[in-house]
Design a protein around this motif. Structure first.
Motif, PDB file in Angstrom:
ATOM      1  N   ARG A 193       0.845  -1.196   0.000  1.00 17.39           N
ATOM      2  CA  ARG A 193       0.000   0.000   0.000  1.00 17.39           C
ATOM      3  C   ARG A 193       0.883   1.250   0.000  1.00 17.39           C
ATOM      4  N   TYR A 194       1.947   1.215   0.809  1.00 15.17           N
ATOM      5  CA  TYR A 194       2.876   2.348   0.848  1.00 15.17           C
ATOM      6  C   TYR A 194       3.542   2.541  -0.517  1.00 15.17           C
ATOM      7  N   PHE A 195       4.029   1.447  -1.068  1.00 16.42           N
ATOM      8  CA  PHE A 195       4.708   1.540  -2.364  1.00 16.42           C
ATOM      9  C   PHE A 195       3.773   2.125  -3.411  1.00 16.42           C
ATOM     10  N   SER A 196       2.571   1.558  -3.536  1.00 23.46           N
ATOM     11  CA  SER A 196       1.658   1.982  -4.609  1.00 23.46           C
ATOM     12  C   SER A 196       1.170   3.410  -4.401  1.00 23.46           C
ATOM     13  N   SER A 244       7.817  -2.511  -8.807  1.00 15.67           N
ATOM     14  CA  SER A 244       8.304  -1.398  -9.640  1.00 15.67           C
ATOM     15  C   SER A 244       8.457  -1.813 -11.113  1.00 15.67           C
ATOM     16  N   ARG A 245       8.344  -3.106 -11.394  1.00 12.88           N
ATOM     17  CA  ARG A 245       8.246  -3.548 -12.791  1.00 12.88           C
ATOM     18  C   ARG A 245       6.781  -3.732 -13.193  1.00 12.88           C
ATOM     19  N   HIS A 246       5.871  -3.425 -12.291  1.00 12.99           N
ATOM     20  CA  HIS A 246       4.421  -3.485 -12.544  1.00 12.99           C
ATOM     21  C   HIS A 246       3.978  -4.912 -12.867  1.00 12.99           C
ATOM     22  N   VAL A 247       4.665  -5.877 -12.276  1.00 16.56           N
ATOM     23  CA  VAL A 247       4.290  -7.287 -12.436  1.00 16.56           C
ATOM     24  C   VAL A 247       3.054  -7.552 -11.571  1.00 16.56           C
ATOM     25  N   ALA A 299      -5.147  -2.471  -7.228  1.00 20.79           N
ATOM     26  CA  ALA A 299      -4.883  -2.334  -8.671  1.00 20.79           C
ATOM     27  C   ALA A 299      -3.421  -2.650  -8.963  1.00 20.79           C
ATOM     28  N   TRP A 300      -2.544  -2.291  -8.018  1.00 18.32           N
ATOM     29  CA  TRP A 300      -1.111  -2.583  -8.215  1.00 18.32           C
ATOM     30  C   TRP A 300      -0.835  -4.075  -8.084  1.00 18.32           C
ATOM     31  N   ARG A 301      -1.666  -4.748  -7.294  1.00 23.69           N
ATOM     32  CA  ARG A 301      -1.408  -6.178  -7.069  1.00 23.69           C
ATOM     33  C   ARG A 301      -1.941  -7.046  -8.207  1.00 23.69           C
ATOM     34  N   TYR A 302      -3.164  -6.759  -8.682  1.00 24.98           N
ATOM     35  CA  TYR A 302      -3.843  -7.691  -9.596  1.00 24.98           C
ATOM     36  C   TYR A 302      -3.842  -7.193 -11.036  1.00 24.98           C
ATOM     37  N   LYS A 303      -4.004  -8.146 -11.941  1.00 24.37           N
ATOM     38  CA  LYS A 303      -3.805  -7.869 -13.365  1.00 24.37           C
ATOM     39  C   LYS A 303      -4.917  -7.025 -13.992  1.00 24.37           C
ATOM     40  N   ALA A 304      -6.174  -7.225 -13.540  1.00 25.77           N
ATOM     41  CA  ALA A 304      -7.288  -6.552 -14.229  1.00 25.77           C
ATOM     42  C   ALA A 304      -8.012  -5.573 -13.316  1.00 25.77           C
ATOM     43  N   LEU A 305      -8.431  -4.475 -13.902  1.00 34.69           N
ATOM     44  CA  LEU A 305      -9.261  -3.501 -13.193  1.00 34.69           C
ATOM     45  C   LEU A 305     -10.506  -3.279 -14.045  1.00 34.69           C
ATOM     46  N   VAL A 306     -11.660  -3.634 -13.489  1.00 34.25           N
ATOM     47  CA  VAL A 306     -12.926  -3.399 -14.183  1.00 34.25           C
ATOM     48  C   VAL A 306     -13.639  -2.276 -13.446  1.00 34.25           C
ATOM     49  N   ILE A 307     -14.024  -1.231 -14.200  1.00 38.44           N
ATOM     50  CA  ILE A 307     -14.634  -0.067 -13.549  1.00 38.44           C
ATOM     51  C   ILE A 307     -16.005   0.216 -14.155  1.00 38.44           C
ATOM     52  N   GLY A 308     -16.917   0.600 -13.289  1.00 42.11           N
ATOM     53  CA  GLY A 308     -18.264   0.922 -13.749  1.00 42.11           C
ATOM     54  C   GLY A 308     -18.842   2.040 -12.914  1.00 42.11           C
ATOM     55  N   ALA A 309     -19.514   2.991 -13.590  1.00 40.07           N
ATOM     56  CA  ALA A 309     -20.099   4.123 -12.856  1.00 40.07           C
ATOM     57  C   ALA A 309     -21.135   4.824 -13.728  1.00 40.07           C
ATOM     58  N   ASN A 325      -7.980   9.858 -11.782  1.00 37.80           N
ATOM     59  CA  ASN A 325      -6.929  10.893 -11.783  1.00 37.80           C
ATOM     60  C   ASN A 325      -5.682  10.393 -11.066  1.00 37.80           C
ATOM     61  N   LEU A 326      -5.896   9.730  -9.926  1.00 37.92           N
ATOM     62  CA  LEU A 326      -4.742   9.232  -9.163  1.00 37.92           C
ATOM     63  C   LEU A 326      -4.033   8.111  -9.914  1.00 37.92           C
ATOM     64  N   LEU A 327      -4.811   7.200 -10.511  1.00 41.66           N
ATOM     65  CA  LEU A 327      -4.177   6.097 -11.251  1.00 41.66           C
ATOM     66  C   LEU A 327      -3.364   6.644 -12.426  1.00 41.66           C
ATOM     67  N   GLU A 328      -3.895   7.671 -13.065  1.00 44.88           N
ATOM     68  CA  GLU A 328      -3.165   8.284 -14.182  1.00 44.88           C
ATOM     69  C   GLU A 328      -1.879   8.929 -13.664  1.00 44.88           C
ATOM     70  N   SER A 329      -1.997   9.598 -12.529  1.00 43.31           N
ATOM     71  CA  SER A 329      -0.811  10.235 -11.936  1.00 43.31           C
ATOM     72  C   SER A 329       0.228   9.200 -11.507  1.00 43.31           C
ATOM     73  N   LYS A 330      -0.239   8.061 -10.980  1.00 43.71           N
ATOM     74  CA  LYS A 330       0.704   7.030 -10.495  1.00 43.71           C
ATOM     75  C   LYS A 330       1.328   6.234 -11.636  1.00 43.71           C
ATOM     76  N   LYS A 331       0.745   6.373 -12.852  1.00 42.71           N
ATOM     77  CA  LYS A 331       1.337   5.734 -14.039  1.00 42.71           C
ATOM     78  C   LYS A 331       1.437   4.213 -13.932  1.00 42.71           C
ATOM     79  N   LEU A 332       0.388   3.608 -13.369  1.00 42.14           N
ATOM     80  CA  LEU A 332       0.367   2.151 -13.310  1.00 42.14           C
ATOM     81  C   LEU A 332       0.264   1.597 -14.732  1.00 42.14           C
TER      82      LEU A 332
END
Ligand code: FEO
Length: 400
Positions: A193-196, A244-247, A299-309, A325-332
């Motif tokens: 959590r700290y890393f991400s 940090s390799r986004h594995v 999101a940093w741990r698992y391969k897929a993110l499904v979003i709905g709103a 916005n945060l995910l874009e900023s974090k560049k995952l």
């Protein structure tokens, strides 16, 4: 008298636990606190490595005095200037006159900017050493492991890496300080959590740092947050390397927002599709309820993110917008994405979310479902198909 926590006979953890602060940096929740780790080397010279947040300075100075036994502190090594570690520098200078602050050129600049300190500073360069008696300390600059001045200090004598925030994590230290005497699974989770949340944006620089330090023999890693890794220092390096390799691990994070239950019904259908496809690892977050800190971690741990709103004001639903916005900023990077949502008189919600996914360069799976008003039986069927399709893409790209 505090019980000294010795890493080696003359190297001590003298950090403090903060169980008062609710939000780290005013942003990230601390349900079980955080530690600010500082270290004292009682050699021929007395050396402090990093300090603590200013609010804890009184008890911190007391600990130093007890351990130093009346001796002055000769050096204060500043690996990182963020005030959770530099906050007590002024008090250290007041209590131990003549202490020399050791840092790099950028450290010196920030000492002036934060604290008006311009004297008593020894500016070191990359790879330089400092002999303090039995110990020889070597400094390595690892810039932008999330701040420009970040560096680490390697004790050549005892093979301890004082790694500042790198390899650290959230969570106060509940009695023990070492990886072999605490609930390490909890601290690994909090390290992710700290890393991400804090460091992940600077993953390329973390990779540079890992490559730079690769040749060192390391018997213990002593970061500025979380446990000291003495039993298995390779473990936290391996985790930071993967992150940090986004594995990713196989699994789906399903994040939804819903005002009146229509998008929520779609989410339940997507979840059913995921499970029917044989993927047991699904983490569901209501974006209005879960703090973004935990969603980003998953999101940093698992391969897929499904979003709905739902669409809101002809655009993205605000809590979802905050997350994106945060995910874009974090560049995952390197994730599989799925999308669904609702609208009535104007679209815009799903389109807006899709644009963010495209900017992130994620692998977007079809179908995208956008229901008008309430989802129809056909919409719900498509939502199940989306869940199945996401799992199929996870299997192809992340065998686990
Ligand atoms: Fe723990 Fe970047 O400060």
């Amino acid at each position: 008298m505090h019980e000294p926590k010795a890493i080696r006979p003359d190297v001590f953890w003298i950090g403090v636990n903060d169980r008062e602060t609710d939000l780290f940096e005013g942003v990230w929740p601390l349900p079980r606190g955080v530690s600010y780790n500082s270290y004292l080397i009682c050699d021929e010279k007395v050396v402090l490595v990093d300090t603590v947040k200013d609010k804890s300075a009184v008890s911190y100075i007391r600990k130093i005095k007890e351990l130093a036994g009346g001796r002055n502190v000769d050096y204060l090594v500043v690996n990182h200037m963020e005030p959770d570690h530099s906050g007590a520098i002024r008090q250290v200078r007041d209590e131990f006159p003549g202490v020399t602050i050791v840092g790099n050129a950028k450290t010196a600049k920030y000492l002036a900017d934060f604290y008006g300190i311009t004297d008593g500073i020894q500016v070191i360069t990359d790879g330089e050493t400092l002999c303090t008696g039995r110990h020889t300390l070597q400094f390595f600059l690892v810039p932008m492991v999330h701040w420009p001045e970040t560096m680490v200090t390697y004790d050549q004598t005892d093979k301890i890496l004082f790694s500042m925030d790198a390899f650290g994590g959230f969570g106060a230290l509940d009695g023990g300080i070492f990886d072999d005497e605490v609930d390490i699974e909890y601290y690994e989770e909090e390290a992710l959590r700290y890393f991400s949340n804090i460091v992940g944006k600077y993953s390329a620089m973390v990779q540079n740092a890992i490559a730079k330090l690769k040749g060192l023999e390391i018997r213990a890693i002593a970061p500025t947050h979380g446990p000291v890794w003495r039993k298995n220092p390779g473990k936290i390096v391996e985790l930071y390397d993967r992150w940090s390799r986004h594995v990713a691990e196989p699994g789906v994070v399903l994040v939804y927002g819903s005002m009146y239950g229509n998008t929520e019904r779609m989410m339940e259908a997507v979840a059913r599709g995921i499970t029917e496809a044989g993927c047991p690892t699904v983490r569901i977050h209501n974006v209005s309820r879960s703090h973004v800190s935990y969603i980003i971690r998953d999101a940093w741990r698992y391969k897929a993110l499904v979003i709905g709103a739902p669409t809101y004001d002809t655009g993205i639903y605000p809590p979802m917008n905050h997350l994106l916005n945060l995910l874009e900023s974090k560049k995952l990077k390197n994730r599989v994405a799925g999308l669904f949502g609702t609208f009535l008189w104007s679209g815009g919600g799903v389109k807006g979310m899709q644009e963010v996914i495209q900017k992130l360069g994620w692998d977007q799976v079809q179908p995208v479902i956008e229901a008008r008003g309430a989802p129809t039986a056909e919409d719900l069927k498509n939502c199940m198909n989306l869940g199945r399709a996401v799992v199929a893409r996870v299997r192809e790209t992340c065998p686990g």
